[in-house]
Scaffold this motif. Structure first.
Motif, PDB file in Angstrom:
ATOM      1  N   CYS A 159      45.734  41.955 -67.650  1.00 25.99           N
ATOM      2  CA  CYS A 159      46.808  40.992 -67.884  1.00 25.99           C
ATOM      3  C   CYS A 159      47.759  40.976 -66.694  1.00 25.99           C
ATOM      4  CB  CYS A 159      47.584  41.373 -69.144  1.00 25.99           C
ATOM      5  SG  CYS A 159      46.575  41.531 -70.638  1.00 25.99           S
ATOM      6  N   THR A 163      53.203  40.515 -68.854  1.00 27.08           N
ATOM      7  CA  THR A 163      52.718  39.735 -69.990  1.00 27.08           C
ATOM      8  C   THR A 163      52.026  40.649 -70.996  1.00 27.08           C
ATOM      9  OG1 THR A 163      50.549  39.250 -68.985  1.00 27.08           O
ATOM     10  CG2 THR A 163      52.357  37.740 -68.497  1.00 27.08           C
ATOM     11  N   ASP A 362      52.924  31.727 -75.626  1.00 28.91           N
ATOM     12  CA  ASP A 362      53.294  30.616 -74.741  1.00 28.91           C
ATOM     13  C   ASP A 362      54.137  31.102 -73.563  1.00 28.91           C
ATOM     14  OD1 ASP A 362      51.939  28.795 -76.257  1.00 28.91           O
ATOM     15  OD2 ASP A 362      53.703  27.984 -77.273  1.00 28.91           O
ATOM     16  N   ILE A 365      51.744  32.777 -71.136  1.00 31.62           N
ATOM     17  CA  ILE A 365      50.910  31.796 -70.442  1.00 31.62           C
ATOM     18  C   ILE A 365      51.730  31.037 -69.399  1.00 31.62           C
ATOM     19  CG2 ILE A 365      49.658  29.614 -70.746  1.00 31.62           C
ATOM     20  CD1 ILE A 365      48.500  30.696 -73.307  1.00 31.62           C
ATOM     21  N   VAL A 392      51.121  24.503 -70.602  1.00 33.36           N
ATOM     22  CA  VAL A 392      51.261  25.562 -71.615  1.00 33.36           C
ATOM     23  C   VAL A 392      50.940  25.001 -72.996  1.00 33.36           C
ATOM     24  CG1 VAL A 392      52.890  27.091 -72.777  1.00 33.36           C
ATOM     25  CG2 VAL A 392      52.947  26.885 -70.290  1.00 33.36           C
ATOM     26  N   SER A 395      47.240  24.444 -73.504  1.00 34.32           N
ATOM     27  CA  SER A 395      46.412  25.655 -73.517  1.00 34.32           C
ATOM     28  C   SER A 395      46.121  26.131 -74.925  1.00 34.32           C
ATOM     29  CB  SER A 395      47.099  26.774 -72.732  1.00 34.32           C
ATOM     30  OG  SER A 395      48.219  27.268 -73.436  1.00 34.32           O
ATOM     31  N   GLN A 397      47.350  28.486 -76.719  1.00 29.67           N
ATOM     32  CA  GLN A 397      47.293  29.951 -76.767  1.00 29.67           C
ATOM     33  C   GLN A 397      45.986  30.525 -76.222  1.00 29.67           C
ATOM     34  OE1 GLN A 397      48.558  28.356 -79.998  1.00 29.67           O
ATOM     35  NE2 GLN A 397      50.227  28.297 -78.515  1.00 29.67           N
ATOM     36  N   PHE A 399      44.283  31.835 -73.044  1.00 31.99           N
ATOM     37  CA  PHE A 399      44.478  32.249 -71.665  1.00 31.99           C
ATOM     38  C   PHE A 399      43.316  31.783 -70.784  1.00 31.99           C
ATOM     39  CE2 PHE A 399      47.961  34.919 -72.907  1.00 31.99           C
ATOM     40  CZ  PHE A 399      48.680  35.140 -71.743  1.00 31.99           C
ATOM     41  N   ALA A 402      43.950  28.268 -69.656  1.00 27.93           N
ATOM     42  CA  ALA A 402      44.979  28.247 -68.619  1.00 27.93           C
ATOM     43  C   ALA A 402      44.429  28.777 -67.295  1.00 27.93           C
ATOM     44  CB  ALA A 402      46.189  29.077 -69.062  1.00 27.93           C
ATOM     45  N   SER A 403      43.621  29.829 -67.364  1.00 28.83           N
ATOM     46  CA  SER A 403      43.052  30.412 -66.146  1.00 28.83           C
ATOM     47  C   SER A 403      42.099  29.432 -65.466  1.00 28.83           C
ATOM     48  CB  SER A 403      42.315  31.709 -66.489  1.00 28.83           C
ATOM     49  OG  SER A 403      41.681  32.249 -65.355  1.00 28.83           O
TER      50      SER A 403
END
Length: 559
Positions: A159, A163, A362, A365, A392, A395, A397, A399, A402-403
């Motif tokens: 992570c 975060t 959130d 992220i 955000v 996404s 929730q 990850f 988002a990545s």
């Protein structure tokens, strides 16, 4: 002790090890002399200038916190009166005093280094047990034990610092619980892309730095030939033998002169003979952590049925070593949930990623997006701040979404568009993507890369090969399978945001299992779908070329 906890809490934003220290020492309330020194150390740090500005002291602070954590394990172990008297009968008071003196000497050394502002080269004091005898037994080969090379955690895949703090703290509390009736297994479940593996990498990295990681094993569907139930416990056993010399000595006694046992492929026999039996002779202070990630990727339901039965049975029998603590991550598949039910009888604690408050996810992220895209965007300006907010929101929730989105926006796929254009494409795709945001993201990325049918056909040809292999190959090896070297390289190099292994001739793998699932589902991947059964025809066509390459290499070697 209250003062220690108060001070540690104030610096958890600086070092993740502070959270680990807080988790351990909150249970300790005995051995006053050592506890007083621990308190003095933290008051020293607390009275110094703002920790955020002491870059030169960060390494020393880290070692101080790690050493205090070890002292906390020691105190917690002796906090229970029954445990204390048993150990006092087994070890003399001089042994106990020497242990405390060793801890105090190390804390003084680190305290002096901190005050002087000098770098510290030594490591923390982590004796495995009091009066640990030297391993004078003649060395025998443990190399016969199957080992899944590459299954270990990766320090760079955890992570983002700062975060997932509450989640990591919760897991540490479970793993650090010294009670004799404490849960031995923490089961972390969540949907694909929710960040379970990143959490597993972070926990493994944290305990490895604390010298308390016994082993880490990360299953991978695209490396099933190496990472499977037949190598799980043997790999863990080899790691434990490197971790603790007394464990290594006990394991050697068991497998010595028994090659058939050392090469056993059966998980039940491996768990009993390689882990449970040698651990009976150990009496360590503090937890030894085992991290097993992506249990759902250990095989289909039929292949993992035996593994789940074995783990469930040994937990129910309370047969697992007392100080071993397991973090297991998995999708919430029905067979896994049934086999590993939470509750006191099973000594399993289950944490569900979906139960983490949405506002915390959130926030994390958003921090991740700001960090990943800081080179191209000013998120303090209103337009970019709004872009970040929408990303955000989209996404949901996840990850992984988002990545992958950040990889795409940064232009890692080599298309050459400006990051602002990439960002707008992602937002447009998310606007029209409905509930299948990951699918929409993958479709957008692939559609931009492969606009014509001939390039999509090449993509399908290459990817069915990558997905069909039980053991992943490097880019050079994949090219050797084909007489179209440039085509393979062009396709693989274009997928930088969706594949791993392009550098240093590492095996080519999909970045996340959700991308594999997407490609293997025709309804989801549509024009990019290529069934892996077609790879057999591809291999038939490329086999003559491969044999010719091997023959040429052989001739060159012999000349």
């Amino acid at each position: 002790m209250e003062r220690i906890i108060e001070i540690v809490t104030s610096i958890t934003q600086i070092q993740p090890y502070a959270s680990l220290a807080l988790s351990v020492i909150s249970t300790a309330n005995k051995i006053v002399r050592l506890a007083k020194m621990m308190s003095n150390v933290f008051m020293l740090v607390n009275d110094a200038e703002a920790l955020e500005t002491i870059e030169a002291h960060i390494k020393t602070i880290t070692l101080l916190i790690q050493q205090v954590t070890e002292c906390g394990y020691f105190i917690a172990e002796f906090a229970e009166q029954k445990n204390f008297w048993i150990r006092s009968e087994k070890y003399s008071l001089s042994d106990l005093d020497k242990r405390i003196t060793d801890y105090e000497d190390k804390l003084r050394e680190l305290k002096t280094a901190f005050l002087a502002g000098v770098a510290v080269q030594s490591e923390i004091t982590v004796p495995r047990m009091i009066n640990l005898g030297k391993d004078n037994e003649a060395s025998i080969e443990l190399n016969d034990l199957a080992c899944a090379f590459g299954a270990r955690f990766h320090p760079g895949r955890g992570c983002l610092p700062g975060t997932r703090q509450s989640l990591l703290r919760n897991i540490c509390d479970i793993l650090n619980n010294p009670d004799k009736d404490a849960s031995r297994v923490c089961l972390l479940t969540g949907v694909a892309g929710s960040g379970k593996s990143a959490v597993a990498h972070s926990i493994a990295h944290l305990y490895n730095g604390q010298k308390r990681l016994g082993s880490s094993y990360f299953f991978a569907r695209d490396d099933i030939a190496s990472r499977n139930p037949k190598t799980l416990f043997s790999t863990i056993a080899r790691d434990l033998s490197d971790f603790d010399p007394q464990y290594r000595s006990a394991l050697r006694k068991i497998v010595k002169n028994d090659r058939a046992l050392r090469t056993s492929p059966w998980p039940m026999e491996q768990l009993e003979r390689f882990i449970i039996e040698p651990s009976k002779e150990l009496d360590p202070i503090g937890p030894i952590v085992i991290v097993i990630d992506a249990l759902d990727e250990s095989g289909d339901r039929a292949r993992r049925q035996e593994l789940l039965r074995i783990i469930s049975q040994k937990i129910a029998q309370n047969a697992l070593p007392t100080n071993l603590r397991f973090l297991i991550t998995a999708l919430a598949e029905e067979d896994i949930i049934i086999s590993l039910p939470p509750g006191p009888p099973s000594r399993i604690v289950r944490i569900v990623m979906d139960d983490v408050p949405r506002e915390l996810v959130d926030r994390d992220i958003e921090r991740f997006i700001r960090h990943a895209l800081q080179q191209h965007f000013d998120f303090e300006s209103s337009p970019d701040k709004e872009r970040c907010r929408r990303l955000v929101q989209y996404s949901q929730q996840l990850f992984q979404w988002a990545s992958a989105a950040c990889h795409f926006i940064n232009g890692h796929n080599g298309v050459g568009l400006h990051p602002y254009e990439q960002f707008d494409k992602i937002l447009h795709a998310a606007d029209t993507g409905g509930s299948q945001l990951l699918d929409s993201l993958y479709q957008t990325a692939l559609s931009q890369l492969f606009t014509r049918e001939d390039t999509r056909k090449r993509f399908r040809t290459v990817m069915v090969t990558v997905l069909a292999l039980d053991e992943p190959l490097s880019l050079a090896s994949l090219c050797a399978l084909s007489d179209a070297d440039l085509t393979v390289r062009a396709i693989i190099n274009a997928l930088g945001s969706l594949l791993t292994g392009m550098l240093n001739e590492e095996p080519i793998c999909v970045l996340h299992s959700s991308f594999r699932d997407f490609l293997l589902d025709e309804a989801r991947s549509t024009v990019f779908y290529g069934h892996t059964s077609k790879s057999s025809r591809y291999f038939e066509q490329t086999l003559p070329h491969l044999l010719a390459s091997i023959s040429q290499c052989f001739k060159s070697t012999c000349m």
